[in-house]
Design an enzyme around this catalytic site. Structure first.
Site, PDB file in Angstrom:
ATOM      1  N   CYS A   9       8.981   7.552 -14.375  1.00 35.08           N
ATOM      2  CA  CYS A   9       9.684   6.902 -15.482  1.00 35.08           C
ATOM      3  C   CYS A   9       9.147   7.352 -16.840  1.00 35.08           C
ATOM      4  CB  CYS A   9       9.588   5.381 -15.348  1.00 35.08           C
ATOM      5  SG  CYS A   9      10.622   4.760 -13.994  1.00 35.08           S
ATOM      6  N   ASP A  24      -1.867   2.429  12.785  1.00 37.71           N
ATOM      7  CA  ASP A  24      -1.022   1.834  13.799  1.00 37.71           C
ATOM      8  C   ASP A  24      -1.267   2.623  15.086  1.00 37.71           C
ATOM      9  OD1 ASP A  24       0.744   0.176  14.923  1.00 37.71           O
ATOM     10  OD2 ASP A  24       2.497   0.876  13.814  1.00 37.71           O
ATOM     11  N   CYS A  74       9.176   0.261 -16.265  1.00 36.34           N
ATOM     12  CA  CYS A  74       8.186   0.862 -15.366  1.00 36.34           C
ATOM     13  C   CYS A  74       7.358   1.929 -16.083  1.00 36.34           C
ATOM     14  CB  CYS A  74       8.906   1.471 -14.173  1.00 36.34           C
ATOM     15  SG  CYS A  74       7.822   2.317 -13.026  1.00 36.34           S
ATOM     16  N   ASP A  84       3.130  -3.206   5.429  1.00 38.43           N
ATOM     17  CA  ASP A  84       3.454  -1.777   5.349  1.00 38.43           C
ATOM     18  C   ASP A  84       4.937  -1.660   5.581  1.00 38.43           C
ATOM     19  OD1 ASP A  84       3.375  -2.151   8.397  1.00 38.43           O
ATOM     20  OD2 ASP A  84       4.120  -0.102   8.179  1.00 38.43           O
ATOM     21  N   GLY A  92       0.445   3.146  18.282  1.00 34.12           N
ATOM     22  CA  GLY A  92       1.310   3.795  19.252  1.00 34.12           C
ATOM     23  C   GLY A  92       2.206   2.769  19.917  1.00 34.12           C
ATOM     24  N   GLY A  93       1.923   1.493  19.621  1.00 36.13           N
ATOM     25  CA  GLY A  93       2.757   0.428  20.165  1.00 36.13           C
ATOM     26  C   GLY A  93       4.203   0.585  19.715  1.00 36.13           C
ATOM     27  N   GLY A 126       6.463  -6.791  16.186  1.00 27.56           N
ATOM     28  CA  GLY A 126       7.744  -7.043  16.829  1.00 27.56           C
ATOM     29  C   GLY A 126       8.777  -7.694  15.940  1.00 27.56           C
ATOM     30  N   HIS A 185       8.116   6.537  -7.937  1.00 28.60           N
ATOM     31  CA  HIS A 185       8.617   5.320  -8.585  1.00 28.60           C
ATOM     32  C   HIS A 185       8.657   4.133  -7.616  1.00 28.60           C
ATOM     33  CE1 HIS A 185      10.830   2.468 -10.919  1.00 28.60           C
ATOM     34  NE2 HIS A 185      11.608   2.303  -9.857  1.00 28.60           N
ATOM     35  N   CYS A 197       5.465   4.249 -14.354  1.00 27.64           N
ATOM     36  CA  CYS A 197       5.044   5.257 -13.373  1.00 27.64           C
ATOM     37  C   CYS A 197       5.263   6.663 -13.939  1.00 27.64           C
ATOM     38  CB  CYS A 197       5.798   5.094 -12.056  1.00 27.64           C
ATOM     39  SG  CYS A 197       7.461   5.782 -12.051  1.00 27.64           S
TER      40      CYS A 197
END
Lengths: 378, 378
Positions: free
Chosen positions: B312, B91, B307, B269, B93-94, B219, B338, B309
């Site tokens: 878990c 990204d 899950c 994101d 800097g906007g 935006g 997680h 992961c």
């Protein structure tokens, strides 16, 4: 718990062995990373194991206050609760008698603390420590001892030492048959007091014939010189029974570990690799460094060239410097992984050298090189 | 960068694809965990990969200020610097033009910032963003856009939108032939403004015929309702070219991702799984939970039963509650592992459902169940 003394180095007192517990086995000499509240700060249990740990240390006093014995017992014991599934030793609260001394009252029956969490008054007896430790599924339980500053007046020192022995006896009386209880040798920097404490504990038996499974050497690392500590450790170990594990509590720097091993110590713990790592200090084969130092800003090499830890494998000094400069959690985490690996590699190499009969020469060279780099850097 | 549009779901606009970069490939729809300063807070790159991430997002503005382009370039690029060795989107800097607006001055040539690190005045132009991004080895570079609050007066909104387009054109002019530059559609909540922005960017070419490799929809997620956002996303995607990846910036909750995928979004994101995880919020298949809540004190089950992961697999709710209660670093770390796994599993399942042609029904059911559990819990 079973301790198999494997091999003593013919030319020194250094020795290797293996300790079997209900939660698995580990080799000695061993360094125990410190997981005070049931966690090595910032590391998963998998990362701790990958760093080479075989046993962890937790603090019974803190875990007893939070989350409490019941929750840990219902989780299947501390080892399972913390996802470690390996051996665990618990320090009792003796150190807290010293470090929280302003708010602790000692009576013959036990210690009255003010909880550091909520200020509530709590009472812990030597018998409580054994019972709580068993309830939490601790593999190696340290007795509750009365630790005072080594600068205390002689009568205070003597009183604490004698009380530690009376408490040790009460602890033995309630030791469960399958539990491993360690006595703690006290006596400040006084040779006779130490020898007497060690001898008394060695021959001590409980009501049903119980004896200690091992022995801690406590009350050191709080101000005495390297030479004095070394002398006391040597004098104490000469008295303690050879066939039981000996644990030098709370010590220390890499050179302290090597000195301890050379005297015949089997177990160590210390917050240095973890706490100092979180604050930016890194142990390397070429001496210590402070990663926040601006000179690391552009260094593309790993923390320690010879190291194969997860931090050195994937990250540069410049990156870890960047993380610390920005207060990013991963900085302390990577330093902790590296420092623990450094300590645990040192223990593994020590075991190899002992088995080869080359420990003394190797350790001497290692200590010289550590001292030299420290001198150069200071 | 190459984008292979693999399969569109016959009964919806949802689609799967694959993006190839110099640092590797990843499948879309993809969720990009946010590594603002070059680190997912508290996780090693290995843990992030194990959670299922294929691409990470970093912030060019922050990395440009610290540690700076030179250090990152000399480390072989950001992906290598952070030990990730996979694709990275930056990204520009906007967002900082918006979030730091009190201390930002916008001129036609670029943005004058006050560094949030040391207060020093710094200048960033659209051309700088492309050049710094290339220097840092960023795989997907977002242009510098001028983001203002959607509540701004119409003339401010219009000015920002028009400047964003002029800046986009200047960015394209300097886009290196091998770099992937994404334009950013702005226009607040106004349909015509959004469509005009999307259309202009779609047909925009640089001095040497360069075009955008993909498009961000910017935006959003700063105050508008779910319905309004959904409408704008749909209207924008109808205009953008089908064969290029579309990225819905900074969005959102699991239900927002599903709604975006249903409209044909390829990239997402959001800081939610990581930031909220660090603060104790856990996403589960049965809704969200706050792990600090006392009701988890004795719960021996994992965060989410279904899950797999690392959190878990080895740890209980009671243990993670204990970690949070004591301010232990491992608490935020386990929640982050997680939550990221939860988000990335959701994307993987979405890709499977799209390929099977069952995405719409599955997503609708998933959204209903998420909304219902939220209602029950609130």
């Amino acid at each position: 718990m079973k301790f198999h003394l494997e091999k003593a180095n013919p030319s020194s007192k250094a020795r290797t062995g293996c300790i079997d517990t209900n939660n698995g086995s580990f080799e000695t000499p061993a360094f125990m990373p410190v997981a005070t509240r049931g966690t090595i700060r910032g590391l998963t249990a998998g990362q701790v194991r990958e760093a080479g740990a075989g046993i962890l240390l937790v603090n019974l006093f803190h875990l007893w206050l939070r989350p409490g014995e019941k929750i840990i017992r219902e989780a299947g014991g501390i080892s399972s609760f913390m996802g470690w599934n390996g051996p665990v030793l618990a320090d009792s609260g003796g150190y807290q008698i010293y470090s929280l001394s302003g708010s602790v009252k000692i009576r013959e029956e036990g210690a009255f603390f003010q909880s550091p969490y909520d200020g509530r008054k709590v009472f812990l007896s030597p018998e409580d420590v054994v019972s709580v430790g068993s309830g939490m599924g601790i593999d190696l339980i340290m007795v509750l001892d009365h630790l005072v500053s080594p600068d205390s007046p002689p009568d205070v020192l003597r009183e604490a030492r004698d009380r530690t022995l009376r408490w040790a006896r009460r602890s033995l009386d309630v030791a469960p048959p399958d539990g491993a209880l360690f006595g703690i040798v006290q006596g400040g920097c006084d040779t006779d007091a130490r020898k007497w404490s060690a001898e008394t504990l060695s021959f001590m038996t409980g009501r049903e014939g119980q004896t200690f499974s091992g022995f801690g050497i406590g009350g050191l690392g709080i101000g005495e010189s390297f030479e004095v500590r070394n002398r006391i450790v040597g004098e104490t170990l000469d008295v303690l029974p050879r066939e039981k594990p000996r644990y030098l509590m709370g010590i220390g720097y890499p050179e302290d570990l090597l000195a301890g091993i050379a005297q015949g110590v089997d177990l160590f713990d210390c917050v240095l690799p973890t706490r100092n790592g979180r604050n930016g200090m890194v142990f390397t084969s070429k001496g210590r460094l402070l990663i926040r130092n601006a000179r690391f800003q552009e260094e593309d090499s790993p923390l320690d060239d010879g190291c194969s830890c997860a931090a050195c494998k994937s990250y540069s000094r410049a990156y870890i410097h960047h993380l610390f400069r920005n207060g990013e959690m991963l900085g302390p985490i990577l330093n902790t992984i590296h420092n623990l690996t450094y300590y645990l590699d040192l223990m593994q190499q020590s075991r190899i050298e002992i088995r080869q009969g080359t420990f003394n020469a190797w350790a001497q060279q290692k200590m010289d090189s550590l001292q030299q780099t420290e001198r150069e850097q200071s």
